[in-house]
Design a protein around this motif. Structure first.
Motif: not given
Ligand code: TRP
Length: 476
Positions: A305-323
């Motif tokens: 239930g913790k809401k403040d765990i930092q997330c790291l997203i490895p992805c191809a650059i074309d997904q950047d608009p979502y993020f």
């Protein structure tokens, strides 16, 4: 500013960007008046220039103080149809194209998207913090851009952990070698940092975008999960989920989707993704579903239930608009912004003007290809930077920068010295195209055979295990 307007770093409208430019111009002037340190002034000027480039990109006009943008300008940030200037590379979640045989100009993309370069300093820092030799994708600039990675490392050094999130759109059974890049790298990150990983299979996305039935998309999700599991993920540290299943099974996940939906306007997603009035409403709301796994309380079974765990997203650059969208809404709904690591594209066999695509069999090396198919495809289709005749090649040498076989070796050949030697020999003409292709074939054949071997070991029960919502071996 209403509830639904954007703030945060990525300006979502010309007006917002215009106001940022005004403020930044003011800042530069006051620093100069105050005779601030040169480095500080330079940094402020740099940012001003970057904002100007963004502004031109977004509105098609030069920024002029005192001349606000008109209301009805077309946002050409990365909308597929609106990618304005001819000399500009097209990069969005659905299209990748450039006229340059060397591939997309990634430095320009960093400026355009407003991300940061993964420079030597960051690579050294990852090495220091993780205590491991940087992965070849980092050593060779294949993961080339990031957002907030320094922040992730700062926190990690202070024993504040994070989690990884990546994903895949299961549009067919056929995965190709390019699809493995983010997973190979994510596996390395999981191993060196020892952190949980969530993998989203967007079967819903593929249903909305492609001519496929729900059943087909769901089946492709399971088939693709097998290839992903074959990359070696640890079942005790990894949760793989299909949107079609998990959305309905997790009230917490759906709550985040709805929160995100409330804080992004149609106008914003139109600007970011190029949606039009005739796109179905499923597409328009989908970005909220890809955004939701960036927030740890979407997975209460893992993060309690913790809401403040930092997330790291490895992805191809074309997904950047979502993020970019995700990072923009995050502070407004009380969550940390996800950090990102972006990779370059995996070039098509025919050349780096476009990326490898599963829908074009000749452009792809599939994970199901036999040694013979691999050999034939490379020999027949891999674009060569070599000269037409052996004589000319010996005399003038080949061009490794446009040579697809060489590019593939930069992804998969582990030994840096061997790679450098191949480049030198090819450039000098000592190494012929046929010989270079042979090295690539002999690198790919065992790699893919081993993948097939590992995939065979993946049973339906294992897939079921990975895809069951459950606690992982971490305490949060
Ligand atoms: N949209 C991605 C695709 O079509 C799949 C995806 C979902 C993804 N979440 C992600 C990719 C997070 C990278 C990171 O392939």
């Amino acid at each position: 500013m209403t509830d639904c307007q954007a703030d945060g770093e990525g300006a979502n409208s010309p007006m917002e960007l215009y106001e940022k430019l005004n403020a930044q111009g003011e800042k530069v002037r006051s620093l100069k008046t105050a005779k601030a340190e040169k480095a500080e002034i330079d940094a402020a000027v740099q940012l001003l220039l970057k904002l100007k480039v963004d502004y031109k990109q977004m509105t098609g006009n030069d920024y002029k103080a005192g001349c606000p943008p008109s209301e009805n300008v077309v946002m050409s940030d990365n909308g597929p149809a609106a990618d304005g200037a001819d000399d500009e590379d097209t990069v969005d979640p659905w299209n990748v194209a450039t006229s340059n045989a060397k591939g997309v100009d990634y430095d320009k993309l960093i400026v355009r998207f407003g991300s940061s370069k993964i420079d030597q300093e960051l690579v050294d820092r990852i090495e220091k913090v993780s205590g491991q030799r940087p992965h070849r994708f980092l050593r060779r600039g294949i993961f080339f851009s990031h957002r907030d990675m320094h922040q992730v490392l700062d926190a990690y050094e202070k024993s504040k952990s994070f989690y990884l999130y990546t994903g895949r759109g299961p549009s067919s059974e056929a995965m190709h070698v390019g699809h493995l890049i983010p997973f190979i790298f994510t596996k390395w990150l999981q191993d060196v940092f020892d952190i949980p990983l969530v993998i989203q299979l967007t079967d819903d996305e593929k249903y909305l975008w492609k001519d496929l039935t729900l059943e087909e998309c769901r089946r492709f999700a399971v088939e693709n999960a097998k290839d992903i599991i074959a990359c070696g993920f640890d079942v005790n540290k990894t949760f793989i989920f299909s949107d079609l299943d998990y959305m309905g099974a997790s009230p917490e996940f759906y709550r985040n989707v709805v929160k995100i939906q409330k804080h992004v306007t149609f106008n914003q997603v139109k600007g970011i993704f190029g949606f039009t009035d005739s796109d179905c409403i499923g597409k328009i709301s989908f970005p909220a579903i890809q955004a939701a796994p960036s927030f740890s309380n979407s997975f209460p079974q893992i993060f309690g239930g913790k809401k403040d765990i930092q997330c790291l997203i490895p992805c191809a650059i074309d997904q950047d608009p979502y993020f970019r969208m995700t990072r923009d809404v995050a502070p407004r709904i009380g969550y940390p912004k996800p950090a990102l690591l972006h990779s370059t594209f995996f070039p098509a066999l025919q050349g780096a003007q476009t990326k490898m695509s599963a829908s074009d069999a000749n452009s792809s090396i599939f994970l199901t290809d036999t040694p013979k198919q691999i050999k034939n495809k490379v020999n027949k289709h891999a674009f060569s930077g070599g000269k037409d005749t052996v004589e000319e090649h010996r005399k003038y040498g080949g061009n490794a920068d446009v040579d697809v076989s060489f590019m593939y070796l930069t992804f998969f050949l582990e030994d840096d010295e061997q790679l450098e030697k191949i480049k030198q020999d090819y450039t000098s003409g000592a190494l012929l195209t046929g010989e270079l292709k042979k090295i690539l074939i002999e690198t790919l054949q065992p790699m893919i055979a081993q993948h097939q071997e590992r995939r065979k070991q993946v049973t339906d029960e294992m897939v079921q295990q990975f895809m069951t919502p459950r606690p992982l071996n971490f305490n949060f």
